[in-house]
Design a protein around this motif. Structure first.
Motif, PDB file in Angstrom:
ATOM      1  N   GLU A  11       0.869  -1.170   0.000  1.00  0.00           N
ATOM      2  CA  GLU A  11       0.000   0.000   0.000  1.00  0.00           C
ATOM      3  C   GLU A  11       0.912   1.228   0.000  1.00  0.00           C
ATOM      4  O   GLU A  11       1.757   1.383   0.899  1.00  0.00           O
ATOM      5  N   CYS A  12       0.760   2.063  -1.018  1.00  0.00           N
ATOM      6  CA  CYS A  12       1.624   3.244  -1.116  1.00  0.00           C
ATOM      7  C   CYS A  12       1.297   4.192   0.040  1.00  0.00           C
ATOM      8  O   CYS A  12       0.144   4.567   0.244  1.00  0.00           O
ATOM      9  N   THR A  13       2.340   4.574   0.793  1.00  0.00           N
ATOM     10  CA  THR A  13       2.133   5.485   1.932  1.00  0.00           C
ATOM     11  C   THR A  13       2.270   6.941   1.500  1.00  0.00           C
ATOM     12  O   THR A  13       2.176   7.840   2.333  1.00  0.00           O
ATOM     13  N   LYS A  14       2.547   7.134   0.213  1.00  0.00           N
ATOM     14  CA  LYS A  14       2.741   8.479  -0.352  1.00  0.00           C
ATOM     15  C   LYS A  14       3.885   9.219   0.355  1.00  0.00           C
ATOM     16  O   LYS A  14       3.815  10.425   0.595  1.00  0.00           O
ATOM     17  N   CYS A  15       4.922   8.463   0.694  1.00  0.00           N
ATOM     18  CA  CYS A  15       6.063   9.077   1.375  1.00  0.00           C
ATOM     19  C   CYS A  15       6.928   9.894   0.412  1.00  0.00           C
ATOM     20  O   CYS A  15       7.669  10.774   0.819  1.00  0.00           O
ATOM     21  N   GLY A  16       6.856   9.553  -0.877  1.00  0.00           N
ATOM     22  CA  GLY A  16       7.637  10.286  -1.873  1.00  0.00           C
ATOM     23  C   GLY A  16       9.091   9.832  -1.966  1.00  0.00           C
ATOM     24  O   GLY A  16       9.885  10.423  -2.703  1.00  0.00           O
ATOM     25  N   ASP A  17       9.461   8.790  -1.242  1.00  0.00           N
ATOM     26  CA  ASP A  17      10.872   8.366  -1.253  1.00  0.00           C
ATOM     27  C   ASP A  17      11.334   7.924  -2.639  1.00  0.00           C
ATOM     28  O   ASP A  17      12.483   8.150  -3.021  1.00  0.00           O
ATOM     29  N   CYS A  18      10.440   7.276  -3.396  1.00  0.00           N
ATOM     30  CA  CYS A  18      10.857   6.834  -4.738  1.00  0.00           C
ATOM     31  C   CYS A  18      11.047   8.031  -5.670  1.00  0.00           C
ATOM     32  O   CYS A  18      11.760   7.947  -6.674  1.00  0.00           O
ATOM     33  N   CYS A  19      10.413   9.152  -5.366  1.00  0.00           N
ATOM     34  CA  CYS A  19      10.543  10.361  -6.193  1.00  0.00           C
ATOM     35  C   CYS A  19      11.781  11.152  -5.805  1.00  0.00           C
ATOM     36  O   CYS A  19      12.178  12.087  -6.498  1.00  0.00           O
ATOM     37  N   SER A 110       4.258   1.925 -11.748  1.00  0.00           N
ATOM     38  CA  SER A 110       4.669   0.547 -11.479  1.00  0.00           C
ATOM     39  C   SER A 110       5.390   0.373 -10.144  1.00  0.00           C
ATOM     40  O   SER A 110       5.252  -0.663  -9.501  1.00  0.00           O
ATOM     41  N   PHE A 111       6.231   1.343  -9.774  1.00  0.00           N
ATOM     42  CA  PHE A 111       7.082   1.168  -8.602  1.00  0.00           C
ATOM     43  C   PHE A 111       6.274   0.764  -7.366  1.00  0.00           C
ATOM     44  O   PHE A 111       5.215   1.318  -7.137  1.00  0.00           O
ATOM     45  N   PRO A 112       6.739  -0.190  -6.572  1.00  0.00           N
ATOM     46  CA  PRO A 112       8.037  -0.874  -6.561  1.00  0.00           C
ATOM     47  C   PRO A 112       8.073  -2.161  -7.404  1.00  0.00           C
ATOM     48  O   PRO A 112       8.951  -2.995  -7.203  1.00  0.00           O
ATOM     49  N   ILE A 132      13.739   0.891  -0.404  1.00  0.00           N
ATOM     50  CA  ILE A 132      13.408   2.277  -0.011  1.00  0.00           C
ATOM     51  C   ILE A 132      11.904   2.465   0.180  1.00  0.00           C
ATOM     52  O   ILE A 132      11.457   3.501   0.624  1.00  0.00           O
ATOM     53  N   CYS A 133      11.108   1.456  -0.190  1.00  0.00           N
ATOM     54  CA  CYS A 133       9.645   1.609  -0.207  1.00  0.00           C
ATOM     55  C   CYS A 133       9.005   1.075   1.084  1.00  0.00           C
ATOM     56  O   CYS A 133       8.934  -0.137   1.288  1.00  0.00           O
ATOM     57  N   PRO A 134       8.498   1.973   1.932  1.00  0.00           N
ATOM     58  CA  PRO A 134       7.871   1.513   3.174  1.00  0.00           C
ATOM     59  C   PRO A 134       6.492   0.903   2.951  1.00  0.00           C
ATOM     60  O   PRO A 134       5.906   0.335   3.879  1.00  0.00           O
ATOM     61  N   GLY A 135       5.964   1.028   1.724  1.00  0.00           N
ATOM     62  CA  GLY A 135       4.631   0.490   1.443  1.00  0.00           C
ATOM     63  C   GLY A 135       4.630  -1.007   1.185  1.00  0.00           C
ATOM     64  O   GLY A 135       3.567  -1.651   1.225  1.00  0.00           O
ATOM     65  N   LEU A 136       5.811  -1.559   0.938  1.00  0.00           N
ATOM     66  CA  LEU A 136       5.885  -3.002   0.682  1.00  0.00           C
ATOM     67  C   LEU A 136       5.762  -3.763   1.987  1.00  0.00           C
ATOM     68  O   LEU A 136       6.428  -3.438   2.969  1.00  0.00           O
TER      69      LEU A 136
HETATM   70  S1  SF4 Z   1       8.488   4.704  -1.914  1.00  0.00           S
HETATM   71 FE1  SF4 Z   1       6.745   3.273  -1.970  1.00  0.00          FE
HETATM   72  S2  SF4 Z   1       5.346   3.998  -0.395  1.00  0.00           S
HETATM   73 FE2  SF4 Z   1       6.743   5.704  -0.850  1.00  0.00          FE
HETATM   74  S3  SF4 Z   1       5.700   6.892  -2.474  1.00  0.00           S
HETATM   75 FE3  SF4 Z   1       7.042   5.425  -3.496  1.00  0.00          FE
HETATM   76  S4  SF4 Z   1       5.714   3.648  -3.926  1.00  0.00           S
HETATM   77 FE4  SF4 Z   1       4.676   4.894  -2.353  1.00  0.00          FE
END
Ligand code: SF4
Ligand code: SF4
Length: 192
Positions: A11-19, A110-112, A132-136
């Motif tokens: 579930e994407c937490t919208k943390c923005g880390d992947c951006c 697509s990410f992650p 890096i993805c806390p949503g996984l």
């Molecule tokens: S790193 Fe993962 S949880 Fe954070 S915004 Fe990107 S896809 Fe969502």
């Protein structure tokens, strides 16, 4: 679909880390570029300003870019990606939110997860940067049908862009980045 990693929770937490991840290139396809131009009302010059052209420095594609086509430009062959700020942030990230969320590139959708087509089969896996993805590992179990639908759309985009890049690299005489973006914006395959 890859049967080995069927059970995944996300579930994407919208943390923005992947951006914000400096080493993750936000590569774009022809359709991504057309969507960006149409969605933001960008001219081809404005589109170019939102992009970076990462020159190919070796015969061996860098990790994670094996399936991404490079295109010839006046400076050499390059991968096209959204521009990043000096700190690694994508230029469309503001206050941890994506300013172009509905029209974001396929790699962002697509990410992650990452997808690959092998002959008639579609396989999927997790990005090399999955850590890096806390949503996984949280949220609901990912439904294979949803993944399959996303994978099909993303891989179709990529396949179209690969065909375009092949034609461009072989045929075009005036191989400048400006001309390339004009060609992409006027190609009906990317507007469909
Ligand atoms: S790193 Fe993962 S949880 Fe954070 S915004 Fe990107 S896809 Fe969502
Ligand atoms: S386009 Fe949006 S989702 Fe993609 S990296 Fe940039 S800010 Fe993140």
């Amino acid at each position: 679909m890859n049967p080995k990693i069927e059970q995944v929770f996300f579930e994407c937490t919208k943390c923005g880390d992947c951006c914000r991840e400096r080493t993750l290139l936000v590569t774009v396809t022809g359709r991504d570029i057309v969507r960006l131009s149409n969605g933001l009302g960008f001219t081809s010059n404005e589109v170019i300003k939102a992009l970076d052209f990462y020159l190919v420095s070796s015969e061996e594609p860098p990790k994670g870019l094996q399936d991404i086509p490079s295109v010839k430009t006046e400076h050499g062959s390059a991968y096209i990606a959204l521009k990043k700020l000096e700190n690694g942030d994508c230029i469309f990230l503001k206050d941890d939110l994506c300013m172009i969320h509905p029209i974001r590139p396929g790699v962002c959708m697509s990410f992650p997860f990452v997808f690959r087509s092998e002959k008639t089969d579609i396989t999927w896996g997790l990005s090399a940067k999955k850590e890096i993805c806390p949503g996984l590992g949280i949220g609901p179990e990912v439904k294979l049908e949803d993944l399959r639908e996303l994978a099909a759309a993303v891989l179709e985009d990529l396949s179209l862009f690969k065909s375009f890049a092949k034609e461009w690299n072989r045929n075009e005489q005036n191989q400048t980045a400006a001309r390339l973006i004009e060609m992409i914006l006027s190609d009906p395959r990317f507007s469909a």
